[in-house]
Motif scaffolding. Structure first.
Motif, short mmCIF file in Angstrom:
data_model
loop_
_atom_site.label_atom_id
_atom_site.label_comp_id
_atom_site.label_asym_id
_atom_site.label_seq_id
_atom_site.Cartn_x
_atom_site.Cartn_y
_atom_site.Cartn_z
N ALA A 207 8.18 9.26 5.02
CA ALA A 207 8.75 8.11 4.19
C ALA A 207 8.08 6.81 4.54
N ALA A 208 7.77 6.04 3.67
CA ALA A 208 7.27 4.99 3.84
C ALA A 208 7.79 3.61 3.31
N ASN A 209 7.88 2.71 4.03
CA ASN A 209 8.44 1.33 3.64
C ASN A 209 7.28 0.53 2.96
N THR A 210 7.44 0.41 1.42
CA THR A 210 6.44 -0.21 0.76
C THR A 210 6.90 -1.28 -0.26
N PHE A 211 5.80 -1.99 -1.24
CA PHE A 211 6.29 -2.91 -1.98
C PHE A 211 6.70 -2.32 -3.36
N ALA A 212 7.85 -2.86 -3.88
CA ALA A 212 8.23 -2.25 -5.22
C ALA A 212 7.73 -2.92 -6.59
N ALA A 213 6.85 -3.99 -6.36
CA ALA A 213 6.28 -4.40 -7.55
C ALA A 213 4.91 -5.44 -6.89
N GLY A 214 3.99 -5.45 -8.02
CA GLY A 214 2.92 -6.36 -7.73
C GLY A 214 1.62 -5.36 -7.76
N ALA A 215 0.52 -5.85 -7.65
CA ALA A 215 -0.65 -5.10 -7.77
C ALA A 215 -0.88 -4.20 -6.35
N LEU A 216 -0.45 -4.52 -5.33
CA LEU A 216 -0.44 -3.83 -4.09
C LEU A 216 0.39 -2.30 -4.35
N ALA A 217 1.66 -2.70 -5.20
CA ALA A 217 2.33 -1.41 -5.02
C ALA A 217 1.78 -0.24 -6.15
N ARG A 218 0.91 -0.90 -7.02
CA ARG A 218 0.24 0.37 -7.65
C ARG A 218 -0.74 0.95 -6.93
N HIS A 219 -1.77 0.35 -6.13
CA HIS A 219 -2.40 0.89 -5.24
C HIS A 219 -1.78 1.58 -4.18
N GLU A 220 -0.85 1.11 -3.68
CA GLU A 220 -0.02 2.05 -2.62
C GLU A 220 0.27 3.17 -3.31
N ALA A 221 0.74 3.23 -4.34
CA ALA A 221 1.23 4.55 -5.14
C ALA A 221 -0.05 5.54 -5.26
N ALA A 222 -1.09 4.85 -5.66
CA ALA A 222 -2.23 5.77 -5.99
C ALA A 222 -2.86 6.33 -4.73
N THR A 223 -2.60 5.80 -3.53
CA THR A 223 -3.31 5.98 -2.24
C THR A 223 -2.28 7.23 -1.85
N TYR A 224 -1.15 7.18 -1.89
CA TYR A 224 -0.14 8.09 -1.49
C TYR A 224 -0.42 9.45 -2.17
N GLN A 225 -0.33 9.38 -3.70
CA GLN A 225 -0.53 10.51 -4.53
C GLN A 225 -1.76 11.29 -4.44
N ALA A 226 -3.05 10.41 -3.91
CA ALA A 226 -4.26 11.00 -3.77
C ALA A 226 -4.31 11.93 -2.69
N VAL A 227 -3.14 11.81 -1.59
CA VAL A 227 -3.02 12.70 -0.62
C VAL A 227 -2.05 13.65 -0.66
N PHE A 228 -0.94 13.34 -1.18
CA PHE A 228 0.45 14.13 -1.21
C PHE A 228 0.52 14.64 -2.52
N GLY A 229 0.07 14.06 -3.61
CA GLY A 229 0.47 14.64 -5.12
C GLY A 229 1.75 13.71 -5.57
N GLN A 230 2.81 14.58 -6.17
CA GLN A 230 3.98 13.63 -6.41
C GLN A 230 4.66 13.46 -5.28
N LEU A 231 5.21 12.15 -5.51
CA LEU A 231 6.08 11.37 -4.71
C LEU A 231 7.65 11.07 -5.19
N TYR A 232 8.52 11.15 -4.78
CA TYR A 232 9.65 10.45 -4.86
C TYR A 232 9.54 8.89 -4.57
N GLN A 233 10.46 7.98 -5.16
CA GLN A 233 10.56 6.52 -5.08
C GLN A 233 12.01 6.29 -4.66
#
Length: 305
Positions: A207-233
């Motif tokens: 479980a990771a505390n991340t940003f909910a909006a903005g450009a970084l939020a999309r990059h964060e999601a893409a990075t976690y998905q590249a390693v773990f596949g699908q995520l819950y938010q």
């Protein structure tokens, strides 16, 4: 790992049922911090301990203009005050019987103390770069180590590599190493998440505390998905989003709901309620059109909202 078809079919049905429940505010405690009771300039940051006017709340801040890192209610110290800490503990909904937990980022130590209260035999390793943060957590936020609660004062990436060499494994990994103004970029890359993935037990949860909006939020999601596949938010008031991943793929939401009910009474001690959190669980949409953050490409601080 992608969800199986029967799991995907479960999600809209259960999500609709959850969202049909009454709307829950999930608001953080509202209070004004007026009095600085302690200040220390460490090698890394300016650490402030600030209290509310009536002395009920105490918070750790990194600089006067920064957001609150940790808050406690002095009369009810077990109650979690900040929403993101409640969201991170919802990782237990996906890890029904954890034995070993890794926490990256100490703050005031409320998360390891809450987990220790839940189960005194739980093995908890917390990694914190700044020794001054550890000192302030002990002196002002009731953080205490013992044989089962251990603090490692070092860079989290170094600690994780050491644990890899020891073939250590964790049932739960909580990542809380960022704030609104600065991100240790080497802790938000595909390579680091791959290292964390290798530390998880077969049903281990991150479980990771991340940003909910903005450009970084999309990059964060893409990075976690590249390693773990699908995520819950789980999106929370205040701009926080908690991302949840599991080493071998997500459980269906029906299983999350079942385990949440099993934890309900014990987590109520900290002010958590599945009625607050479960309606917020959803699949993180697939991030498209953004680059994965890597050790070679990690402009996280340039992407801050």
């Amino acid at each position: 790992m992608m969800l199986r078809h029967h799991q995907l079919a479960t999600i809209p049905v259960l999500a609709s049922a959850l969202l049909a429940t009454p709307a829950y505010a999930m608001q953080e405690d509202k209070f004004q911090l007026l009095h600085t009771i302690y200040q220390e300039k460490s090698l890394y940051r300016n650490i402030l301990v600030v209290e509310s006017e009536d002395g009920s709340y105490r918070c750790m801040k990194f600089g006067r203009l920064h957001a609150r890192q940790t808050c406690i209610h002095l009369m009810q110290p077990q109650r979690l005050v900040l929403n993101y800490t409640k969201g991170l503990l919802a990782a237990l909904y996906m890890a029904p019987a954890p034995r070993k937990v890794l926490i990256i980022g100490l703050g005031g130590g409320v998360l390891p103390m809450a987990l220790h209260t839940l189960d005194a035999q739980l093995e908890i390793d917390t990694v914190e770069l700044d020794p001054a943060v550890v000192k302030v957590a002990r002196s002002h936020f009731r953080y205490q180590e013992n044989a089962h609660v251990r603090t490692h004062v070092q860079d989290a990436r170094v600690f994780v590599r050491q644990q890899q060499r020891r073939a250590a494994q964790y049932d739960v990994v909580l990542v809380d190493a960022f704030d609104r103004d600065y991100i240790p970029e080497h802790l938000l890359t595909r390579e680091f998440l791959q290292q964390l993935h290798s530390l998880l037990t077969p049903n281990g949860v991150l479980a990771a505390n991340t940003f909910a909006a903005g450009a970084l939020a999309r990059h964060e999601a893409a990075t976690y998905q590249a390693v773990f596949g699908q995520l819950y938010q789980v999106e929370l008031h205040g701009g926080n989003r908690i991302l949840f991943a599991r080493r071998d793929g997500l459980p269906p939401l029906s299983a999350v709901q079942h385990h949440a009910q099993a934890w309900e009474q014990r987590l109520a001690l900290f002010g958590l309620s599945s009625a607050d959190l479960l309606p917020r669980f959803s699949l993180q949409p697939q991030a498209v059109g953004v680059k994965v953050l890597t050790d070679q490409y990690s402009p996280s601080n340039l992407l801050l909202p």
